[in-house]
Design a protein around this motif. Structure first.
Motif, short mmCIF file in Angstrom:
data_model
loop_
_atom_site.label_atom_id
_atom_site.label_comp_id
_atom_site.label_asym_id
_atom_site.label_seq_id
_atom_site.Cartn_x
_atom_site.Cartn_y
_atom_site.Cartn_z
N LEU A 236 0.88 -1.23 0.03
CA LEU A 236 0.19 -0.06 -0.03
C LEU A 236 1.04 1.17 -0.08
O LEU A 236 1.97 1.42 0.61
N ASP A 237 0.48 2.37 -0.96
CA ASP A 237 1.23 3.75 -0.87
C ASP A 237 0.06 4.66 -1.08
O ASP A 237 -1.19 4.36 -0.71
N GLU A 238 0.34 6.00 -1.37
CA GLU A 238 -0.37 6.85 -1.32
C GLU A 238 -1.58 6.80 -2.37
O GLU A 238 -2.65 7.02 -2.22
N SER A 239 -1.24 5.87 -3.56
CA SER A 239 -2.25 5.70 -4.79
C SER A 239 -3.03 4.68 -4.35
O SER A 239 -4.47 4.46 -4.81
N MET A 240 -2.78 3.85 -3.22
CA MET A 240 -3.91 2.77 -2.70
C MET A 240 -3.53 2.71 -1.20
O MET A 240 -2.89 1.99 -0.55
N PRO A 241 -4.25 3.58 -0.41
CA PRO A 241 -4.06 3.80 0.88
C PRO A 241 -4.79 2.69 1.80
O PRO A 241 -4.40 2.54 3.08
N LEU A 242 -5.96 2.13 1.07
CA LEU A 242 -6.70 1.16 1.75
C LEU A 242 -6.55 -0.38 1.27
O LEU A 242 -6.04 -0.49 0.31
N GLU A 243 -6.63 -1.16 2.28
CA GLU A 243 -6.61 -2.40 1.52
C GLU A 243 -7.40 -2.86 0.44
O GLU A 243 -8.67 -2.83 0.86
N PRO A 244 -6.70 -3.61 -0.62
CA PRO A 244 -7.74 -4.12 -1.56
C PRO A 244 -8.59 -5.23 -1.32
O PRO A 244 -8.03 -6.03 -0.50
N GLY A 245 -9.84 -5.43 -1.65
CA GLY A 245 -10.75 -6.43 -1.29
C GLY A 245 -11.22 -7.01 -2.65
O GLY A 245 -11.10 -8.30 -2.62
N VAL A 246 -11.34 -6.49 -3.79
CA VAL A 246 -11.42 -7.13 -4.97
C VAL A 246 -10.68 -6.40 -6.25
O VAL A 246 -10.36 -5.26 -6.12
N LEU A 247 -10.13 -7.23 -7.38
CA LEU A 247 -9.36 -6.89 -8.15
C LEU A 247 -10.36 -7.31 -9.40
O LEU A 247 -10.60 -8.27 -9.66
N PHE A 248 -10.73 -6.30 -10.09
CA PHE A 248 -11.81 -6.30 -11.07
C PHE A 248 -11.01 -6.03 -12.60
O PHE A 248 -10.52 -4.90 -12.75
N LEU A 249 -10.73 -7.20 -13.23
CA LEU A 249 -10.07 -6.94 -14.59
C LEU A 249 -11.17 -7.14 -15.76
O LEU A 249 -11.81 -8.16 -15.86
N ASP A 250 -11.28 -5.73 -16.22
CA ASP A 250 -12.25 -5.63 -17.43
C ASP A 250 -11.61 -6.16 -18.68
O ASP A 250 -10.24 -5.76 -18.70
N GLU A 251 -12.12 -6.62 -19.90
CA GLU A 251 -11.65 -6.78 -21.19
C GLU A 251 -10.23 -7.84 -20.71
O GLU A 251 -9.25 -7.65 -21.00
N VAL A 252 -10.56 -8.97 -19.82
CA VAL A 252 -9.68 -9.86 -19.47
C VAL A 252 -8.83 -10.63 -20.88
O VAL A 252 -7.96 -11.29 -20.62
N ASP A 253 -9.70 -10.49 -21.84
CA ASP A 253 -9.07 -11.14 -23.07
C ASP A 253 -7.86 -10.52 -23.65
O ASP A 253 -7.12 -11.06 -24.49
N HIS A 254 -7.50 -9.41 -22.98
CA HIS A 254 -6.19 -8.63 -23.35
C HIS A 254 -5.30 -8.69 -22.26
O HIS A 254 -4.06 -8.14 -22.29
N THR A 275 -6.11 -14.17 0.20
CA THR A 275 -5.94 -13.29 -0.94
C THR A 275 -7.00 -12.44 -1.32
O THR A 275 -8.03 -12.57 -0.78
N VAL A 276 -6.84 -11.36 -2.43
CA VAL A 276 -7.82 -10.64 -2.94
C VAL A 276 -8.75 -11.36 -3.53
O VAL A 276 -8.23 -12.00 -4.59
N ARG A 277 -10.11 -10.99 -3.58
CA ARG A 277 -10.87 -11.54 -4.49
C ARG A 277 -10.92 -11.21 -5.84
O ARG A 277 -10.73 -10.07 -6.13
N LEU A 278 -10.93 -11.97 -7.05
CA LEU A 278 -10.67 -11.72 -8.35
C LEU A 278 -12.04 -11.73 -8.90
O LEU A 278 -12.90 -12.71 -8.99
N MET A 279 -12.23 -10.71 -9.87
CA MET A 279 -13.55 -10.57 -10.75
C MET A 279 -13.02 -10.16 -12.13
O MET A 279 -12.16 -9.49 -12.12
N THR A 280 -13.58 -10.79 -13.18
CA THR A 280 -13.03 -10.61 -14.39
C THR A 280 -14.31 -10.08 -15.43
O THR A 280 -15.57 -10.89 -14.90
N ALA A 281 -14.17 -9.58 -16.42
CA ALA A 281 -15.38 -9.49 -17.36
C ALA A 281 -14.73 -9.37 -18.84
O ALA A 281 -13.57 -8.85 -19.05
N CYS A 282 -15.58 -9.69 -19.88
CA CYS A 282 -15.21 -9.56 -21.35
C CYS A 282 -16.33 -9.79 -22.21
O CYS A 282 -17.43 -10.47 -21.41
N SER A 283 -16.19 -9.43 -23.44
CA SER A 283 -17.43 -9.58 -24.18
C SER A 283 -17.10 -10.98 -24.97
O SER A 283 -18.19 -11.55 -25.46
N THR A 284 -16.23 -11.67 -25.23
CA THR A 284 -15.76 -12.65 -25.84
C THR A 284 -16.03 -14.01 -24.86
O THR A 284 -15.54 -13.88 -23.72
N PRO A 285 -16.80 -15.02 -25.14
CA PRO A 285 -16.83 -16.05 -24.38
C PRO A 285 -15.45 -16.61 -24.05
O PRO A 285 -14.57 -16.73 -24.77
#
Length: 459
Positions: A236-254, A275-285
Motif C-alpha cells: 500500500l502507498d498513497e495511490s492505494m491507501p486502503l487494503e484492496p478487497g476485489v481486483l476487477f479485470l475488465d476486458e480480460v481477453d487482453h 488473497t484478494v478476490r478476483l472478478m473478471t469481465a469481457c465480451s468474448t466467451p
C-alpha cells in the motif's frame, strides 16, 4: 410583536403535535417543517430531517437520512405552481416499506411564485395504481417499488431487474455474495458488468475493503503488471491507501500471460481468506479465448468457476422504462434543476431504438437530454442528435439486395453497352471500333447484327 410571535409559536406547536403527517419544503428543496405525524410514519426524528435538501430521486438505504428526504421530494412541476397528488413508497428507519400518497400544495407569494410546498402523507394500498398520477409520477413510484422489492429479496437495490434474465443474474449475485470465489461477467460492451461487480462487492464481507477496477485493454502493460503485483502483495502507498478487497479485470481477453501467471501464483500460494478476490469481465466467451490459447489453462479454470451472463439492453425491454427513469433521477442528485420524467412519445422512441452500446449509451443519452431540456420533462427536442440520427437510419431499413438477372441476358447487355461506347468514341468508324474491342471487323458486324444495335447510315 410579542403577541404575534406567541401566536405563531402556538400554531407551530399545534401543527407539530398533529398525528396527520405534515411537512414543509422551501423553493430550494430544503425541509423546513416535519411534524410528529411524519416522525411516527418514517421513524426519523425531526432534528435529523430539518435543514436537509431533497432531490427527486429514489433511494433505498434505510440507514441514510438522505433516502427518506429524497422520497419526500415534490415533483418539479409543483414548484411551478401545480398541485399534485403523487404515489410514493416511503422507507422507514427500520427498513419497512409504506405505500402512500403524498399531496403537495404550492404556497405562492404575491407575485405567484412558489415560496413553500406543503406536503401531507396518507398511507394507501397500491400507490403506483393511483389514477390521478401522471405517467412520469407512476413510473417514479414503480421504480421505487421495484428497487425496494429487490432490496428485500436480493439486497441489490441498485440493479434494475424486472426482466427474467436479469432476475437470474440477481440470484447468481446473491449466491456469489456468500463466497470469495472468482466471478466472471460475460456480456456485450456497455451492459453494466462493472456495476454488477461493484454491487456484489458492496454486499459481501469484503465491503469495507476497496474495489480496484483495471481495464486490461486501456492500461499500458507495464503499468497493469505493476498494479496487479501491488494489489496481491498489498503493497500500500498513497495511490492505494486502503487494503484492496476485489481486483476487477475488465476486458480480460487482453490480459498478458505473464500477468495471468502472477495471479495464479498468488492463488496457489495463499489461502482464500488471505488473497484478494478476483472478478473478471469481457465480451468474448471464455471458451473461445481458451481455444484460441489467449488464456492459460489454469487461469481459464480459475476464472470460469462462476460465470454470470449479462443480457444486452435490447433483450431487456421490460426494464427499459425503469432504467431510463433511474438514470434520469441520478442526474437530479445534487442539482438545482430537477426533471421528473419523460414527455409522451419519448419512451416509445427508446423502445424503437436498437441501443448498440447498451446501458452506457442510454445513460449518455439521458445525461445529454437532462442538460438540454428547459422543461420539467425530457422531450423529443431535448434528445441528442446522435440518437435521432441513429433512429432515422434504422427506419430506412437494410439496403435492398441487387436484382439477379439471367447470366445470358446480363452478358448481352454488357457486350451491347461496350460496342455502343466504342462506336461513339470512334464516331462510328467500325474498323477503329473493332480494334478497340479486340475483334475483327467481320466479327464486330456479326455481333452488331445479333444484338440489334442500330448503325449510323452516314458512317
Amino acid at each position: 410583536m410579542n403577541r404575534s410571535s406567541g401566536r405563531r409559536t402556538r400554531l407551530e406547536t399545534r401543527l407539530n403535535a398533529l398525528q396527520t403527517p405534515l411537512f414543509l419544503i422551501d423553493a430550494a428543496r430544503v425541509i423546513l417543517f416535519f411534524n410528529q405525524g411524519c416522525e411516527c410514519i418514517v421513524e426519523w426524528p425531526a432534528e435529523e430531517i430539518l435543514g436537509q435538501t431533497c432531490d427527486y430521486a429514489v433511494d433505498t438505504d434505510p440507514e441514510e437520512c438522505e433516502s427518506v428526504c429524497n422520497l419526500l421530494c415534490p415533483p418539479p412541476e409543483v414548484f411551478e405552481g401545480t398541485r399534485s397528488e403523487v404515489p410514493r413508497y416511503l422507507l422507514t428507519r427500520s427498513g419497512k416499506t409504506i405505500p402512500c400518497v403524498i399531496r403537495y400544495t404550492p404556497l405562492l407569494d404575491d407575485q405567484n411564485r412558489t415560496r413553500l410546498v406543503l406536503g401531507t402523507i396518507d398511507p394507501i394500498d397500491e400507490p403506483h395504481k393511483l389514477r390521478s398520477a401522471t405517467a412520469s409520477q407512476q413510473l417514479h413510484a414503480e421504480l421505487a417499488a421495484l428497487r425496494l422489492s429487490l432490496r428485500n429479496r436480493f439486497r441489490f437495490s441498485t440493479v434494475i431487474a424486472r426482466n427474467p434474465a436479469m432476475q437470474r443474474v440477481l440470484r447468481q449475485l446473491e449466491l456469489a455474495s456468500h463466497t470469495r470465489e472468482p466471478v466472471h461477467f460475460q456480456g456485450e460492451v456497455g451492459t453494466g458488468k462493472e456495476h454488477l461487480a461493484r454491487a456484489l462487492h458492496f454486499e459481501s464481507e469484503q465491503r469495507r475493503k476497496i474495489f480496484v477496477p483495471l481495464n486490461c485493454k486501456k492500461l499500458p502493460p507495464r503499468e497493469l503488471k505493476q498494479t496487479v503485483k501491488k494489489v496481491f502483495e498489498k503493497d500500500l502507498d498513497e495511490s492505494m491507501p486502503l487494503e484492496p478487497g476485489v481486483l476487477f479485470l475488465d476486458e480480460v481477453d487482453h490480459l498478458s500471460r505473464d500477468i495471468q501467471e502472477i495471479i495464479l501464483e498468488n492463488y496457489q500460494t495463499k489461502s482464500q481468506a488471505q488473497t484478494v478476490r478476483l472478478m473478471t469481465a469481457c465480451s468474448t466467451p471464455l471458451n473461445e479465448l481458451f481455444e484460441q490459447e489467449q488464456l492459460l489453462p489454469e487461469f481459464f479454470f480459475l476464472i470460469s468457476t462462476l460465470q454470470i451472463q449479462v443480457p444486452a439492453l435490447r433483450e431487456r425491454r421490460e426494464d427499459l422504462d425503469l432504467l431510463a427513469q433511474h438514470f434520469l433521477e441520478n442526474e437530479n442528485r445534487y442539482q438545482q434543476k430537477q426533471v421528473s420524467g419523460f414527455a409522451p412519445g419519448v419512451l416509445s422512441l427508446f423502445h424503437d431504438y436498437f441501443w448498440p452500446a447498451n446501458l452506457d449509451e442510454l445513460a449518455q443519452v439521458i445525461q445529454s437530454a437532462f442538460q438540454s431540456t428547459p422543461e420539467t420533462l425530457i422531450t423529443r427536442d431535448s434528445l441528442p442528435l446522435r440518437l435521432l440520427t441513429g433512429m432515422d437510419a434504422r427506419s430506412l431499413g437494410p439496403a435492398l439486395p441487387p436484382l439477379i438477372k439471367p447470366l445470358e441476358q446480363t452478358l448481352q447487355e454488357v457486350e451491347k453497352d461496350q460496342i455502343q461506347q466504342a462506336l461513339e468514341q470512334t464516331k462510328h468508324n467500325r474498323t477503329e471500333a473493332a480494334r478497340l474491342l479486340g475483334l475483327t471487323r467481320a466479327k464486330l458486324y456479326r455481333r452488331i447484327e445479333a444484338l440489334g444495335i442500330p448503325l449510323d447510315p452516314d458512317a
